[in-house]
Design a protein around this motif. Structure first.
Motif, mmCIF file in Angstrom:
data_model
loop_
_atom_site.group_PDB
_atom_site.id
_atom_site.type_symbol
_atom_site.label_atom_id
_atom_site.label_comp_id
_atom_site.label_asym_id
_atom_site.label_seq_id
_atom_site.Cartn_x
_atom_site.Cartn_y
_atom_site.Cartn_z
ATOM 1 N N MET A 63 17.515 48.742 42.103
ATOM 2 C CA MET A 63 17.656 48.186 43.438
ATOM 3 C C MET A 63 18.805 47.180 43.512
ATOM 4 N N TYR A 64 19.071 46.501 42.449
ATOM 5 C CA TYR A 64 20.199 45.569 42.418
ATOM 6 C C TYR A 64 21.500 46.283 42.030
ATOM 7 N N SER A 65 21.416 47.229 41.151
ATOM 8 C CA SER A 65 22.613 47.899 40.618
ATOM 9 C C SER A 65 23.238 48.858 41.610
ATOM 10 N N ILE A 66 22.413 49.648 42.300
ATOM 11 C CA ILE A 66 22.950 50.663 43.215
ATOM 12 C C ILE A 66 23.751 50.014 44.351
ATOM 13 N N PRO A 67 23.238 48.999 45.046
ATOM 14 C CA PRO A 67 24.061 48.374 46.099
ATOM 15 C C PRO A 67 25.339 47.742 45.530
ATOM 16 N N ALA A 68 25.232 47.145 44.355
ATOM 17 C CA ALA A 68 26.420 46.545 43.741
ATOM 18 C C ALA A 68 27.439 47.625 43.391
ATOM 19 N N LEU A 69 26.965 48.740 42.878
ATOM 20 C CA LEU A 69 27.836 49.862 42.524
ATOM 21 C C LEU A 69 28.502 50.441 43.772
ATOM 22 N N ILE A 70 27.744 50.620 44.846
ATOM 23 C CA ILE A 70 28.297 51.147 46.101
ATOM 24 C C ILE A 70 29.331 50.174 46.670
ATOM 25 N N THR A 71 29.007 48.896 46.646
ATOM 26 C CA THR A 71 29.954 47.882 47.125
ATOM 27 C C THR A 71 31.227 47.889 46.284
ATOM 28 N N GLY A 72 31.091 48.023 44.999
ATOM 29 C CA GLY A 72 32.251 48.073 44.101
ATOM 30 C C GLY A 72 33.132 49.287 44.376
ATOM 31 N N ILE A 73 32.515 50.441 44.595
ATOM 32 C CA ILE A 73 33.276 51.663 44.884
ATOM 33 C C ILE A 73 34.013 51.527 46.214
ATOM 34 N N ILE A 74 33.320 51.016 47.213
ATOM 35 C CA ILE A 74 33.957 50.816 48.527
ATOM 36 C C ILE A 74 35.116 49.833 48.403
ATOM 37 N N ALA A 75 34.914 48.740 47.685
ATOM 38 C CA ALA A 75 35.986 47.756 47.496
ATOM 39 C C ALA A 75 37.169 48.380 46.756
ATOM 40 N N TYR A 76 36.900 49.188 45.753
ATOM 41 C CA TYR A 76 37.968 49.847 45.000
ATOM 42 C C TYR A 76 38.825 50.714 45.922
ATOM 43 N N PHE A 77 38.181 51.594 46.716
ATOM 44 C CA PHE A 77 38.927 52.478 47.615
ATOM 45 C C PHE A 77 39.654 51.691 48.697
ATOM 46 N N PHE A 78 39.016 50.646 49.219
ATOM 47 C CA PHE A 78 39.656 49.820 50.236
ATOM 48 C C PHE A 78 40.917 49.150 49.688
ATOM 49 N N PHE A 79 40.811 48.523 48.531
ATOM 50 C CA PHE A 79 41.966 47.836 47.958
ATOM 51 C C PHE A 79 43.049 48.815 47.507
ATOM 52 N N ARG A 80 42.630 49.998 47.037
ATOM 53 C CA ARG A 80 43.614 50.998 46.646
ATOM 54 C C ARG A 80 44.443 51.424 47.870
ATOM 55 N N GLU A 81 43.795 51.676 48.994
ATOM 56 C CA GLU A 81 44.501 52.040 50.236
ATOM 57 C C GLU A 81 45.355 50.879 50.739
ATOM 58 N N HIS A 82 44.823 49.679 50.628
ATOM 59 C CA HIS A 82 45.567 48.498 51.075
ATOM 60 C C HIS A 82 46.853 48.327 50.249
ATOM 61 N N ILE A 83 46.744 48.452 48.963
ATOM 62 C CA ILE A 83 47.913 48.319 48.077
ATOM 63 C C ILE A 83 48.917 49.441 48.359
ATOM 64 N N LYS A 84 48.404 50.639 48.567
ATOM 65 C CA LYS A 84 49.276 51.779 48.873
ATOM 66 C C LYS A 84 50.033 51.535 50.187
ATOM 67 N N ASN A 85 49.332 51.051 51.201
ATOM 68 C CA ASN A 85 49.971 50.741 52.485
ATOM 69 C C ASN A 85 50.992 49.619 52.349
ATOM 70 N N GLU A 86 50.690 48.619 51.577
ATOM 71 C CA GLU A 86 51.628 47.512 51.353
ATOM 72 C C GLU A 86 52.899 47.994 50.647
ATOM 73 N N ASN A 87 52.718 48.841 49.650
ATOM 74 C CA ASN A 87 53.883 49.385 48.945
ATOM 75 C C ASN A 87 54.738 50.233 49.883
#
Length: 172
Positions: free
Chosen positions: A10-34
């Motif tokens: 119950m603690y790991s799954i939400p943290a894992l989902i949040t981490g995956i979402i943050a990863y994809f968000f920051f990857r797109e953000h960095i790509k757009n900035e570049n």
């Protein structure tokens, strides 16, 4: 133990989902900035390169105008009455002018450069052909034959000039 495993999930799954979402968000953000930085850099380069490109087109226009046979004959007078010496003088003048502008090719399209080179070579061939004419026996006769040819036909450089003008309109 089963209870602990459920709590851990119950603690790991939400943290894992949040981490995956943050990863994809920051990857797109960095790509757009570049991409934005690259766009701004290219925009600045174009702003700096445009005046150099226009200057190259201006210089090649001047070159083409200077090798128009009628203008070339006025500018370059024969040093003697020998037609072969005068032919060499005219061709050397064209080649010298061309070599002076050789570096401009990096700012022009390859098609434009090819057309300019073709106009130069055609002009040289026109001079050589006029020199081989049976009518030509002196430098002044060579001038007359070339001028007569120019009255009957269009100068080779006029095609290249028209191409340059057309290409400049695409830059704007």
């Amino acid at each position: 133990m089963e209870q602990q495993l459920v709590e851990l999930l119950m603690y790991s799954i939400p943290a894992l989902i949040t981490g995956i979402i943050a990863y994809f968000f920051f990857r797109e953000h960095i790509k757009n900035e570049n991409n934005r930085r690259l766009f701004l850099m290219q925009k600045d380069l174009k702003k700096e390169a445009l005046p150099m490109r226009l200057q190259a087109y201006e210089r090649m226009t001047l070159f083409l105008e200077r090798i128009v046979p009628s203008k070339l004959l006025i500018r370059v007078a024969p040093l003697s009455s020998d037609k072969n010496d005068y032919e060499k003088l005219l061709i050397d003048n064209i080649e010298q002018e061309f070599e002076h502008n050789l570096s401009q090719q990096i700012y022009l399209t390859s098609d434009c450069w090819s057309i300019i080179v073709a106009a130069k070579n055609t002009t040289i061939q026109l001079i050589r052909k006029a020199n081989m004419s049976e009518k030509t026996d002196t430098a002044n006769k060579l001038r007359e034959v070339i001028l007569t040819e120019m009255m009957e036909n269009q100068a080779p450089s006029s095609t290249a000039l028209a191409y340059i003008k057309e290409e400049i309109t695409t830059i704007w």
